[in-house]
Design a protein around this motif. Structure first.
Motif, PDB file in Angstrom:
ATOM      1  N   LEU A 172      36.837  42.763  33.009  1.00 15.93           N
ATOM      2  CA  LEU A 172      36.196  41.318  33.050  1.00 15.93           C
ATOM      3  C   LEU A 172      37.320  40.413  32.761  1.00 15.93           C
ATOM      4  CD1 LEU A 172      32.748  42.183  31.607  1.00 15.93           C
ATOM      5  CD2 LEU A 172      33.410  41.893  33.875  1.00 15.93           C
ATOM      6  N   PRO A 173      37.113  38.972  33.391  1.00 17.84           N
ATOM      7  CA  PRO A 173      36.037  38.616  34.013  1.00 17.84           C
ATOM      8  C   PRO A 173      35.982  39.034  35.329  1.00 17.84           C
ATOM      9  CG  PRO A 173      37.832  36.984  33.872  1.00 17.84           C
ATOM     10  CD  PRO A 173      38.132  37.990  33.047  1.00 17.84           C
ATOM     11  N   ARG A 174      34.735  38.920  36.030  1.00 21.14           N
ATOM     12  CA  ARG A 174      34.521  39.483  37.392  1.00 21.14           C
ATOM     13  C   ARG A 174      34.779  38.215  38.460  1.00 21.14           C
ATOM     14  NH1 ARG A 174      29.913  36.798  38.762  1.00 21.14           N
ATOM     15  NH2 ARG A 174      29.479  38.086  40.388  1.00 21.14           N
ATOM     16  N   ASN A 175      34.420  38.690  39.537  1.00 16.86           N
ATOM     17  CA  ASN A 175      34.650  37.842  40.734  1.00 16.86           C
ATOM     18  C   ASN A 175      35.859  37.098  40.862  1.00 16.86           C
ATOM     19  OD1 ASN A 175      33.407  36.917  43.149  1.00 16.86           O
ATOM     20  ND2 ASN A 175      32.560  34.720  41.963  1.00 16.86           N
ATOM     21  N   ASN A 176      36.726  37.992  40.702  1.00 15.63           N
ATOM     22  CA  ASN A 176      38.076  37.404  41.016  1.00 15.63           C
ATOM     23  C   ASN A 176      38.534  37.265  42.397  1.00 15.63           C
ATOM     24  OD1 ASN A 176      39.864  38.203  38.283  1.00 15.63           O
ATOM     25  ND2 ASN A 176      38.313  39.610  38.587  1.00 15.63           N
ATOM     26  N   LYS A 177      39.477  36.385  42.590  1.00 15.91           N
ATOM     27  CA  LYS A 177      40.221  36.494  43.960  1.00 15.91           C
ATOM     28  C   LYS A 177      41.422  37.306  43.613  1.00 15.91           C
ATOM     29  CE  LYS A 177      37.296  33.790  46.223  1.00 15.91           C
ATOM     30  NZ  LYS A 177      36.775  34.323  47.535  1.00 15.91           N
ATOM     31  N   ILE A 178      41.969  37.792  44.853  1.00 16.91           N
ATOM     32  CA  ILE A 178      43.152  38.665  44.757  1.00 16.91           C
ATOM     33  C   ILE A 178      44.260  38.446  45.770  1.00 16.91           C
ATOM     34  CG2 ILE A 178      41.997  40.432  46.111  1.00 16.91           C
ATOM     35  CD1 ILE A 178      43.128  42.439  44.460  1.00 16.91           C
ATOM     36  N   PHE A 179      45.361  38.347  45.273  1.00 16.95           N
ATOM     37  CA  PHE A 179      46.683  38.093  46.014  1.00 16.95           C
ATOM     38  C   PHE A 179      48.024  38.990  45.675  1.00 16.95           C
ATOM     39  CE2 PHE A 179      50.613  35.598  46.286  1.00 16.95           C
ATOM     40  CZ  PHE A 179      50.448  35.012  47.458  1.00 16.95           C
ATOM     41  N   ILE A 180      48.309  39.333  47.034  1.00 17.38           N
ATOM     42  CA  ILE A 180      49.404  40.454  46.787  1.00 17.38           C
ATOM     43  C   ILE A 180      50.850  39.787  47.525  1.00 17.38           C
ATOM     44  CG2 ILE A 180      50.430  42.618  47.582  1.00 17.38           C
ATOM     45  CD1 ILE A 180      47.675  43.542  47.650  1.00 17.38           C
ATOM     46  N   ASN A 181      51.742  39.746  47.080  1.00 18.92           N
ATOM     47  CA  ASN A 181      53.064  39.237  47.507  1.00 18.92           C
ATOM     48  C   ASN A 181      54.185  39.829  46.659  1.00 18.92           C
ATOM     49  OD1 ASN A 181      54.495  37.300  48.920  1.00 18.92           O
ATOM     50  ND2 ASN A 181      54.992  35.991  47.312  1.00 18.92           N
ATOM     51  N   ASN A 182      55.089  40.319  47.377  1.00 16.40           N
ATOM     52  CA  ASN A 182      56.554  40.972  47.134  1.00 16.40           C
ATOM     53  C   ASN A 182      56.227  42.217  46.356  1.00 16.40           C
ATOM     54  OD1 ASN A 182      58.114  39.255  48.392  1.00 16.40           O
ATOM     55  ND2 ASN A 182      58.150  37.463  46.626  1.00 16.40           N
ATOM     56  N   GLY A 183      55.068  42.963  46.496  1.00 11.81           N
ATOM     57  CA  GLY A 183      54.480  44.053  45.677  1.00 11.81           C
ATOM     58  C   GLY A 183      53.904  43.879  44.492  1.00 11.81           C
ATOM     59  N   GLU A 184      53.536  42.516  44.210  1.00 11.83           N
ATOM     60  CA  GLU A 184      52.738  42.217  42.967  1.00 11.83           C
ATOM     61  C   GLU A 184      51.484  41.950  43.230  1.00 11.83           C
ATOM     62  OE1 GLU A 184      56.500  39.922  40.466  1.00 11.83           O
ATOM     63  OE2 GLU A 184      54.570  38.728  41.154  1.00 11.83           O
ATOM     64  N   ILE A 185      50.629  42.422  42.336  1.00  8.93           N
ATOM     65  CA  ILE A 185      49.091  42.288  42.362  1.00  8.93           C
ATOM     66  C   ILE A 185      48.625  41.095  41.386  1.00  8.93           C
ATOM     67  CG2 ILE A 185      46.635  43.288  42.464  1.00  8.93           C
ATOM     68  CD1 ILE A 185      48.167  46.007  43.054  1.00  8.93           C
ATOM     69  N   HIS A 186      48.208  39.999  42.061  1.00 10.29           N
ATOM     70  CA  HIS A 186      47.557  38.814  41.132  1.00 10.29           C
ATOM     71  C   HIS A 186      46.154  38.654  41.365  1.00 10.29           C
ATOM     72  CE1 HIS A 186      51.692  37.270  40.171  1.00 10.29           C
ATOM     73  NE2 HIS A 186      52.130  38.026  41.215  1.00 10.29           N
ATOM     74  N   LEU A 187      45.363  38.507  40.183  1.00 12.44           N
ATOM     75  CA  LEU A 187      43.890  38.135  40.150  1.00 12.44           C
ATOM     76  C   LEU A 187      43.863  36.550  39.415  1.00 12.44           C
ATOM     77  CD1 LEU A 187      42.793  41.469  38.355  1.00 12.44           C
ATOM     78  CD2 LEU A 187      42.862  40.897  40.747  1.00 12.44           C
ATOM     79  N   LEU A 188      42.736  35.976  40.207  1.00 13.87           N
ATOM     80  CA  LEU A 188      42.365  34.638  39.382  1.00 13.87           C
ATOM     81  C   LEU A 188      41.028  34.623  39.474  1.00 13.87           C
ATOM     82  CD1 LEU A 188      43.707  31.764  38.385  1.00 13.87           C
ATOM     83  CD2 LEU A 188      43.034  31.073  40.824  1.00 13.87           C
ATOM     84  N   ALA A 189      40.313  34.275  38.167  1.00 13.91           N
ATOM     85  CA  ALA A 189      38.964  34.360  37.949  1.00 13.91           C
ATOM     86  C   ALA A 189      38.676  32.858  37.180  1.00 13.91           C
ATOM     87  CB  ALA A 189      38.409  35.707  37.385  1.00 13.91           C
ATOM     88  N   ASN A 190      37.423  32.686  37.326  1.00 18.03           N
ATOM     89  CA  ASN A 190      36.766  31.510  36.485  1.00 18.03           C
ATOM     90  C   ASN A 190      36.504  32.048  35.035  1.00 18.03           C
ATOM     91  OD1 ASN A 190      36.569  28.848  37.831  1.00 18.03           O
ATOM     92  ND2 ASN A 190      35.491  29.966  39.291  1.00 18.03           N
ATOM     93  N   ASP A 191      37.156  31.739  33.993  1.00 15.57           N
ATOM     94  CA  ASP A 191      36.920  32.107  32.725  1.00 15.57           C
ATOM     95  C   ASP A 191      36.149  30.884  32.261  1.00 15.57           C
ATOM     96  OD1 ASP A 191      36.699  33.835  30.823  1.00 15.57           O
ATOM     97  OD2 ASP A 191      38.812  33.583  29.953  1.00 15.57           O
ATOM     98  N   LYS A 192      35.585  31.043  30.648  1.00 17.85           N
ATOM     99  CA  LYS A 192      34.787  30.209  30.098  1.00 17.85           C
ATOM    100  C   LYS A 192      35.642  28.842  29.720  1.00 17.85           C
ATOM    101  CE  LYS A 192      31.199  33.407  28.256  1.00 17.85           C
ATOM    102  NZ  LYS A 192      30.587  33.722  27.020  1.00 17.85           N
ATOM    103  N   LYS A 193      37.017  29.223  29.523  1.00 21.31           N
ATOM    104  CA  LYS A 193      38.063  28.342  29.138  1.00 21.31           C
ATOM    105  C   LYS A 193      38.939  27.751  30.037  1.00 21.31           C
ATOM    106  CE  LYS A 193      37.972  30.262  24.371  1.00 21.31           C
ATOM    107  NZ  LYS A 193      39.035  30.991  23.428  1.00 21.31           N
ATOM    108  N   GLY A 194      38.796  28.139  31.456  1.00 18.64           N
ATOM    109  CA  GLY A 194      39.632  27.914  32.518  1.00 18.64           C
ATOM    110  C   GLY A 194      39.753  28.886  33.615  1.00 18.64           C
ATOM    111  N   TRP A 195      40.848  28.750  34.145  1.00 17.75           N
ATOM    112  CA  TRP A 195      41.291  30.015  35.211  1.00 17.75           C
ATOM    113  C   TRP A 195      42.082  31.107  34.708  1.00 17.75           C
ATOM    114  CZ3 TRP A 195      42.624  26.514  39.947  1.00 17.75           C
ATOM    115  CH2 TRP A 195      41.786  25.821  40.201  1.00 17.75           C
ATOM    116  N   LEU A 196      41.510  32.275  34.702  1.00 19.37           N
ATOM    117  CA  LEU A 196      42.517  33.450  34.130  1.00 19.37           C
ATOM    118  C   LEU A 196      43.326  33.978  35.085  1.00 19.37           C
ATOM    119  CD1 LEU A 196      43.330  35.083  31.500  1.00 19.37           C
ATOM    120  CD2 LEU A 196      41.286  36.746  32.187  1.00 19.37           C
TER     121      LEU A 196
END
Length: 364
Positions: A172-196
């Motif tokens: 967690l947190p859940r409901n991430n968006k996911i992005f892959i570039n140059n072999g790297e996997i990145h996640l972005l999710a709304n967290d209580k304090k901002g975007w994680l």
């Protein structure tokens, strides 16, 4: 395994327009779109093609940049998910018929001569995201649950063949968006304090993370995401579309790019068409469409609201269509700065759809 046989499932017509080449595929009894993906500089579609008795076959159709089509029929399988292997070969996950079990296999779409029928696994209902050096990555988020963690499927390849499937629960947190570039996997999710923002490996282990305090509370999609370069995140509120630009030192600025007057209901994973250039599909209460962004600059925005076709809001030019109530099904890159859009008729027609339309368009 046996390769799919060529089949003539459609009558095809090709029309050149100011916006690109428009291909119409007409089936005899009905067709439904089940995804598409890049096939080199062409587009590969998976469709159910019906016959008059109501049964259907899974058919793969290739459309080249000049609008020409050829089709191939799958011997045994439904529920296709098209994806790419790490060496960019076209694969499909599907469910062969079995009287008692529903198990999914992942196989090449073509060139199966040296592929043995694999053992099936429980179907994964998520979406294909992209590839790393040895893995094809899929992601699924349960939008109806506030507690279920996201799931990731990492299909591991070795010697250009599927080695193992890894089913992973993302912390967690859940409901991430996911992005892959140059072999790297990145996640972005709304967290209580901002975007994680997290970077993970193919097995879900967190490599590094940071908390972003943006100007916007919510976001729709990742255009690009990086710890070391500027990140670009798509936002929209009450029809006002913007891009949140996040520097490596976490400074956030907002660029307003368009106001269509109507809020988004859904958006789709952006498709990379060229360096820093992405295409995004959207729909809303009054229509659907797509737009192209380079970093935080809007290049085009097509919207179907009040149109028999799609209007580029930036220029007021209209892509004329002979049919009303079209839905943009999927978009794929073909060549650099070129793409293909697949359309079908809305179900509101109350008839079985018999047509698919494919627009091959270039921004060069």
């Amino acid at each position: 395994m046996k390769n799919p046989d060529q089949i003539h499932s459609f009558q095809s017509t090709i029309k050149k327009t100011d916006f690109g080449i428009l291909t119409t595929l007409l089936s005899e009894a009905g067709v439904s779109a089940h995804g598409s993906i890049s096939y080199g500089d062409k587009t590969l579609m998976a469709n159910y093609v019906y016959n008059k008795s109501g049964t259907y076959k899974l058919v793969y159709t290739i459309i080249d940049k000049n609008g020409n089509a050829e089709s191939f029929v799958e011997d045994d399988g439904i529920l296709p998910t098209l994806f790419l292997s790490p060496n960019q070969e076209n694969y499909v996950s599907l469910v062969p018929y079995h009287p008692d079990k529903e198990l999914e296999i992942s196989i090449p779409v073509f060139n199966r001569e040296n592929t043995d029928l694999p053992k099936g696994n429980r179907p994964f209902t998520g979406k294909f995201i992209g590839t790393t050096d040895q893995f094809s990555i899929f992601h699924e988020a349960d939008i109806w649950s506030e507690t279920k963690p996201d799931k990731m499927l990492s299909i591991e390849f070795k010697n250009d063949a599927v080695k193992k499937k890894h089913n992973i629960k993302i912390d967690l947190p859940r409901n991430n968006k996911i992005f892959i570039n140059n072999g790297e996997i990145h996640l972005l999710a709304n967290d209580k304090k901002g975007w994680l923002h997290r970077q993970i490996d193919e097995l879900g282990n967190v490599i590094r993370e940071r908390l972003i305090n943006p100007n916007k509370e919510w976001f729709w999609e990742i255009l690009s995401l990086s710890f070391d370069e500027n990140s670009y995140i798509l936002c929209e509120e009450e029809g006002k579309i913007s891009v949140e630009v996040i520097s490596p030192d976490l400074h956030c600025t907002t660029t307003d790019i368009a106001d269509i007057g109507d809020e988004f209901f859904n958006t789709w994973q952006p498709v990379k068409m060229a360096e820093n250039t992405f295409i995004i599909q959207f729909n809303g209460e009054f229509g659907n469409g797509w737009f192209t962004i380079k970093n935080d600059e809007l290049l085009e925005l097509f919207y179907s609201k009040n149109e028999k076709g799609y209007k580029n809001i930036m220029t007021d030019e209209i892509i004329p269509m002979d049919k009303e109530n079209l839905i943009s099904s999927s978009i794929n890159k073909t060549e650099e700065n070129s793409y293909a859009v697949i359309f079908y008729l809305s179900d509101s027609q109350k008839i079985k759809n018999k047509e698919l339309l494919i627009l091959n368009r270039s921004l060069t």
